[in-house]
Design a protein around this motif. Structure first.
Motif, PDB file in Angstrom:
ATOM      1  N   VAL A  21       1.049  -1.312   1.171  1.00  0.00           N
ATOM      2  CA  VAL A  21      -0.016  -0.488   0.675  1.00  0.00           C
ATOM      3  C   VAL A  21      -0.359   0.212  -0.394  1.00  0.00           C
ATOM      4  O   VAL A  21      -1.775   0.275   0.075  1.00  0.00           O
ATOM      5  CB  VAL A  21       1.442   1.031   1.429  1.00  0.00           C
ATOM      6  N   GLY A  22       0.205  -0.142  -0.753  1.00  0.00           N
ATOM      7  CA  GLY A  22       0.561   0.122  -3.089  1.00  0.00           C
ATOM      8  C   GLY A  22      -1.009  -1.412  -3.142  1.00  0.00           C
ATOM      9  O   GLY A  22      -2.153  -0.607  -3.654  1.00  0.00           O
ATOM     10  N   ALA A  23      -0.805  -2.178  -2.348  1.00  0.00           N
ATOM     11  CA  ALA A  23      -1.647  -3.565  -3.101  1.00  0.00           C
ATOM     12  C   ALA A  23      -2.918  -3.135  -2.075  1.00  0.00           C
ATOM     13  O   ALA A  23      -3.971  -3.199  -3.529  1.00  0.00           O
ATOM     14  CB  ALA A  23      -0.965  -4.662  -3.052  1.00  0.00           C
ATOM     15  N   THR A  24      -2.513  -2.889  -1.304  1.00  0.00           N
ATOM     16  CA  THR A  24      -4.687  -2.547  -0.886  1.00  0.00           C
ATOM     17  C   THR A  24      -5.080  -1.111  -0.578  1.00  0.00           C
ATOM     18  O   THR A  24      -5.990  -1.685  -1.286  1.00  0.00           O
ATOM     19  CB  THR A  24      -3.896  -2.620   1.416  1.00  0.00           C
ATOM     20  N   THR A  25      -4.591  -0.491  -1.359  1.00  0.00           N
ATOM     21  CA  THR A  25      -4.872   1.007  -1.956  1.00  0.00           C
ATOM     22  C   THR A  25      -5.738   1.099  -2.577  1.00  0.00           C
ATOM     23  O   THR A  25      -6.561   1.150  -3.349  1.00  0.00           O
ATOM     24  CB  THR A  25      -3.912   1.937  -1.473  1.00  0.00           C
TER      25      THR A  25
END
Length: 107
Positions: A21-25
């Protein structure tokens, strides 16, 4: 031993969901900020699916036992699809022709 292995898998699965989730955001924010040639719709869908998987795994702990399955079924296809769309839009141009220095021509 089996219980420890399952706990470790659950820890890895939880870490993977948060990282996904963090990397995609971050990828989506950079794509918007720098006007990258990436399908923001597909990237937004990837972020939504990552968020749904993270939320589902918090409610159904059994989903955390197979972290590699989420990589194979979610991450690999979507990252491939995003890159396959972005590569033609950002194709490299050949470098400009370099002319020899003036000294080499007269020398």
């Amino acid at each position: 031993m089996q219980r420890r292995l399952e706990e470790r898998r659950a820890d890895v699965g939880s870490w993977l969901n948060v990282t996904r989730v963090g990397a995609t955001t971050a990828w989506l924010l950079l794509a918007v900020a720098d006007d990258w040639s990436v399908s923001r719709g597909v990237l937004g869908a990837y972020l939504a699916l990552a968020g749904v998987l993270w939320a589902a795994a918090r409610r159904v702990p059994g989903l955390l036992r197979w972290p590699s399955l989420s990589v194979a079924l979610l991450d690999m296809p979507l990252i491939y699809f995003l890159q396959a769309q972005a590569i033609p839009a950002t194709a490299s141009r050949p470098p400009p022709r370099c002319s020899p220095p003036a000294d080499a021509l007269t020398g």
